[in-house]
Design a protein around this motif. Sequence first.
Motif, PDB file in Angstrom:
ATOM      1  N   ALA A 186      64.087  74.976 -24.859  1.00 20.49           N
ATOM      2  CA  ALA A 186      62.663  74.928 -25.199  1.00 20.49           C
ATOM      3  C   ALA A 186      62.367  75.826 -26.401  1.00 20.49           C
ATOM      4  O   ALA A 186      61.651  75.427 -27.331  1.00 20.49           O
ATOM      5  CB  ALA A 186      61.823  75.353 -23.995  1.00 20.49           C
ATOM      6  N   GLN A 187      62.945  77.038 -26.403  1.00 15.95           N
ATOM      7  CA  GLN A 187      62.718  77.946 -27.523  1.00 15.95           C
ATOM      8  C   GLN A 187      63.282  77.386 -28.819  1.00 15.95           C
ATOM      9  O   GLN A 187      62.682  77.528 -29.885  1.00 15.95           O
ATOM     10  CB  GLN A 187      63.326  79.310 -27.210  1.00 15.95           C
ATOM     11  N   LYS A 245      63.532  74.277 -29.577  1.00 15.58           N
ATOM     12  CA  LYS A 245      62.649  73.189 -29.995  1.00 15.58           C
ATOM     13  C   LYS A 245      61.277  73.681 -30.425  1.00 15.58           C
ATOM     14  O   LYS A 245      60.468  72.925 -30.960  1.00 15.58           O
ATOM     15  CB  LYS A 245      62.494  72.177 -28.852  1.00 15.58           C
ATOM     16  N   VAL A 258      58.871  74.784 -28.364  1.00 14.11           N
ATOM     17  CA  VAL A 258      57.839  74.367 -27.422  1.00 14.11           C
ATOM     18  C   VAL A 258      57.857  75.278 -26.217  1.00 14.11           C
ATOM     19  O   VAL A 258      58.836  76.003 -25.956  1.00 14.11           O
ATOM     20  CB  VAL A 258      58.052  72.902 -26.958  1.00 14.11           C
ATOM     21  N   LEU A 259      56.774  75.279 -25.478  1.00  8.76           N
ATOM     22  CA  LEU A 259      56.727  76.046 -24.244  1.00  8.76           C
ATOM     23  C   LEU A 259      57.632  75.409 -23.203  1.00  8.76           C
ATOM     24  O   LEU A 259      57.857  74.192 -23.212  1.00  8.76           O
ATOM     25  CB  LEU A 259      55.292  76.112 -23.713  1.00  8.76           C
ATOM     26  N   ARG A 260      58.128  76.229 -22.320  1.00 11.93           N
ATOM     27  CA  ARG A 260      58.979  75.700 -21.246  1.00 11.93           C
ATOM     28  C   ARG A 260      58.239  74.635 -20.442  1.00 11.93           C
ATOM     29  O   ARG A 260      58.827  73.608 -20.055  1.00 11.93           O
ATOM     30  CB  ARG A 260      59.400  76.869 -20.344  1.00 11.93           C
ATOM     31  N   GLU A 283      56.068  72.592 -21.551  1.00 15.89           N
ATOM     32  CA  GLU A 283      55.964  71.361 -22.340  1.00 15.89           C
ATOM     33  C   GLU A 283      57.266  70.571 -22.292  1.00 15.89           C
ATOM     34  O   GLU A 283      57.261  69.336 -22.407  1.00 15.89           O
ATOM     35  CB  GLU A 283      55.624  71.688 -23.795  1.00 15.89           C
ATOM     36  N   LEU A 284      58.361  71.274 -22.122  1.00 15.97           N
ATOM     37  CA  LEU A 284      59.656  70.615 -22.056  1.00 15.97           C
ATOM     38  C   LEU A 284      59.873  69.967 -20.700  1.00 15.97           C
ATOM     39  O   LEU A 284      60.293  68.811 -20.610  1.00 15.97           O
ATOM     40  CB  LEU A 284      60.773  71.631 -22.325  1.00 15.97           C
ATOM     41  N   HIS A 302      60.419  64.518 -24.945  1.00 14.62           N
ATOM     42  CA  HIS A 302      61.714  65.185 -24.867  1.00 14.62           C
ATOM     43  C   HIS A 302      62.649  64.572 -23.821  1.00 14.62           C
ATOM     44  O   HIS A 302      63.728  65.120 -23.568  1.00 14.62           O
ATOM     45  CB  HIS A 302      61.502  66.675 -24.554  1.00 14.62           C
TER      46      HIS A 302
END
Length: 335
Positions: free
Chosen positions: A118-119, A121, A123-125, A127-128, A158
């Motif tokens: 996630a980091q 990408k 995005v927030l965890r 959001e993943l 994702h």
Amino acid sequence: MDSIEYKPISIGQNTVTGEVVEWPWTDAAYSTMAIVGGADNSPRLALVDKIVKEAIQQDAKSVFQIRLGKPRSHELAISSDAISWSGQFSDPPSDVEDRDIFIGNRIFFCSNYFGLLAQSKGVLRSELLPPTSYRWNLEGPLEGYRRAIQNLDADHPHKLSLESELKKLDENTWYHSDADGRCFYIEDTSDEYALAQNFLFAVWSFWAEIGKLDEPQPMLLVIEMPKSLVKFSLDPEVNQVVIRALEILRYLTRETTTTMLLSSEMLYPAPELHFRHKIIFQSSEDGDFNLGNEDINHYFSRDLIQYWLSNKSTSGILFDDLEDFHISFKPAEVN
């Protein structure tokens, strides 16, 4: 295992006494060693290569390596399902020794593998992936992540990449050659989150491989530590993941027949992980331990420092923290 004669490896000599220095690598009391030095201005890599080759001569199945780079054309790809295999089992019963450690390790690998993704990408965890859970009496935490990914909507941004990650975990690849044993290659990248994820993947795979062994045997795990994962500017959260992964491997040296050799341009984190033996050579310019630094010279005898200064490219200092001594050291077969 009984038919193989495991011997100490001659790694060099005491430059003062001329005495040969041996490493009884299969002895539990000698199960950790760090070799620290610059990649281009010290004999670190040559010494590690000598140790690997001598261990393989004793037992062709003994050596595992984790290192940066790409597999070579002569290496044989070996597919492993150890990670998915280790994730299929329920949590151990309450009376099993080290139960909590096993549970914590499996959760750590899963949570941080996808957290680092996630980091990477950006995005927030959340959001993943949505929050996950697993049926602890039937399965491991990876199966909970698998269900969560399978249940994502088809148009989830994702989902495809997450499914690709699961395929990697289900069938990861080691590479074998007669010269180097079994190697897990960490894909290099300037993205520290992706690099840490790749490193964690390698550690997870080795940890799972140990669990699949039918019979214990001496194993030498050589880790060529990516310098950027132990640098001072690393994100503290990423640093915690890297150190925790190394601590899991360090634990294996206490509880299994695994010996751990850490090869690095940085001394950190060998002292923090309580590595018994450390061999320090000339460092790179941005290394974290410089034998020529006047601030630490008082710790060594003048003769030792003078010898090292005269032979910086070929000599170092060997520390034995358990016996609390250090010696001037010249590695074997280094001109």
